[in-house]
Design an enzyme around this catalytic site. Structure first.
Site, PDB file in Angstrom:
ATOM      1  N   LYS A  54       0.842  -1.204   0.000  1.00  0.00           N
ATOM      2  CA  LYS A  54       0.000   0.000   0.000  1.00  0.00           C
ATOM      3  C   LYS A  54       0.881   1.260   0.000  1.00  0.00           C
ATOM      4  O   LYS A  54       0.640   2.203  -0.740  1.00  0.00           O
ATOM      5  CB  LYS A  54      -0.936  -0.010   1.223  1.00  0.00           C
ATOM      6  N   GLN A  98      -4.575  -1.596   9.699  1.00  0.00           N
ATOM      7  CA  GLN A  98      -4.587  -2.927   9.074  1.00  0.00           C
ATOM      8  C   GLN A  98      -5.223  -3.958  10.004  1.00  0.00           C
ATOM      9  O   GLN A  98      -4.897  -4.021  11.192  1.00  0.00           O
ATOM     10  CB  GLN A  98      -3.142  -3.318   8.702  1.00  0.00           C
ATOM     11  N   ASP A 121     -10.919   3.043   4.222  1.00  0.00           N
ATOM     12  CA  ASP A 121     -11.264   1.621   4.138  1.00  0.00           C
ATOM     13  C   ASP A 121     -12.774   1.430   3.960  1.00  0.00           C
ATOM     14  O   ASP A 121     -13.217   0.338   3.597  1.00  0.00           O
ATOM     15  CB  ASP A 121     -10.864   0.923   5.449  1.00  0.00           C
TER      16      ASP A 121
HETATM   17  N1  GUN Z   1      -7.150  -6.815   6.165  1.00  0.00           N
HETATM   18  C1  GUN Z   1      -7.522  -7.517   5.070  1.00  0.00           C
HETATM   19  N2  GUN Z   1      -8.094  -6.709   4.157  1.00  0.00           N
HETATM   20  C2  GUN Z   1      -8.077  -5.461   4.684  1.00  0.00           C
HETATM   21  C3  GUN Z   1      -8.518  -4.197   4.203  1.00  0.00           C
HETATM   22  O1  GUN Z   1      -9.082  -4.058   3.109  1.00  0.00           O
HETATM   23  N3  GUN Z   1      -8.302  -3.155   5.045  1.00  0.00           N
HETATM   24  C4  GUN Z   1      -7.721  -3.298   6.274  1.00  0.00           C
HETATM   25  N4  GUN Z   1      -7.578  -2.203   7.020  1.00  0.00           N
HETATM   26  N5  GUN Z   1      -7.302  -4.451   6.737  1.00  0.00           N
HETATM   27  C5  GUN Z   1      -7.482  -5.530   5.940  1.00  0.00           C
END
Ligand code: GUN
Length: 295
Positions: A54, A98, A121
């Protein structure tokens, strides 16, 4: 029939090129640099690699990105204080914590603490509620990426029988909701299967579009799909390690057998994954534009 491969890598590249131009324009015309912070608690190797990807993508697009890595023992109070610090930071437009978080931290408390206007998100209840109502909001990145993949690959969703396996808050529930809405990538008839579904295979065999988001490697086999189905495989399962220490990944779909029956299929890796990251970038740019009152 051998399926056409839907390359998330290629579609994501196309969207990233569009975003790069948009980010450059924001700086040139308005002096705005979109800012993203990613917060990772603990040392989950999959999470570490997602967060690194990311941040790398953000840099490549000209988005300011900060990466905070905290010890697994970090308290909920300390994490909430950090979220609040970034809620107040005018240079940060998007906050991503995350998931999963360590067991001693209440995930909902943390997600609900993020300013909904920085919730790139799309997990805050305000954004979830707006999404369900079909209002303008941050859409969760994986479902949003799946819609873009389907639309840009020319897969017809209107009137299609869509079967989704998995009822998570991150993928299954939101993609089911979005695909039944009156919108691009929507207007489908949606069935959402889960661990208590009776005769999962029978549901799957009805699908024109099958979306697997369960986290069980190669669970969907060729006998579970009909000829000509479009397959979206959301699973990213680590099934081993190469000698060089690189993770060997498999999706939720048995790619080799299913590709002989499907009309199109996303690979793992290189399918949904790059799209998720790209939609996060799109949401961050949207957040920056909202903060600057440009939308
Ligand atoms: N863990 C797995 N997929 C995601 C996501 O799209 N966002 C976040 N913050 N954590 C994740």
């Amino acid at each position: 029939m051998t399926a056409q491969i839907i390359s998330g890598t290629e579609v994501a590249k196309e969207i990233r090129e569009e975003l790069k131009v948009e980010v450059a324009g924001l700086l040139e015309k308005h002096g705005v640099v979109p800012g993203l912070v990613t917060i990772l608690v603990g040392e989950n190797p999959a999470s570490q690699s997602y967060v690194a990807a990311k941040n790398k993508t953000a840099h490549a697009l000209g988005i300011h990105s900060e990466q905070v890595t905290l010890a697994a023992e970090t308290t909920e109070v300390d994490l909430l204080a950090l979220v609040d610090k970034y809620n107040q930071d005018p240079n940060i437009h998007g906050i991503l914590v995350q998931l999963p978080l360590p067991k001693h931290i209440n995930e909902a408390n943390v997600l609900y603490a993020i300013d909904p206007e920085k919730d790139v998100d799309g997990f805050h209840p305000v954004n979830v509620g707006k999404m369900v109502l079909g209002e303008q909001c941050f859409l969760p990145c994986t479902p949003h990426g799946i819609l873009e993949l389907l639309v840009r690959s020319g897969v017809q969703t209107s009137g299609a029988e869509v079967v989704i396996i998995g009822r998570s808050n991150i993928v299954g529930k939101p993609i089911a909701n979005l695909m039944l809405q009156k919108r691009s990538g929507g207007n489908a008839t949606v069935t959402l299967c889960h661990t208590r579904t009776k005769d999962m295979a029978a549901h799957c065999r009805r699908a024109d579009i099958l979306i697997a988001a369960v986290g069980v490697p190669k669970m969907v086999t060729a006998d579970m799909v009909k000829d000509g189905v479009a397959i979206i495989d959301v699973g990213v399962n680590r099934i081993g390690m190469t000698e060089a220490g690189k993770a060997i990944l498999a999706g939720d779909v048995d790619f080799e057998s299913v590709k002989e029956k499907a009309s199109c299929i996303t690979p793992v890796p290189g399918g949904v994954g790059p799209m998720t990251i790209t939609m996060l970038m799109k949401n961050t740019v949207q957040a920056a534009k909202m903060a600057a009152k440009l939308i």
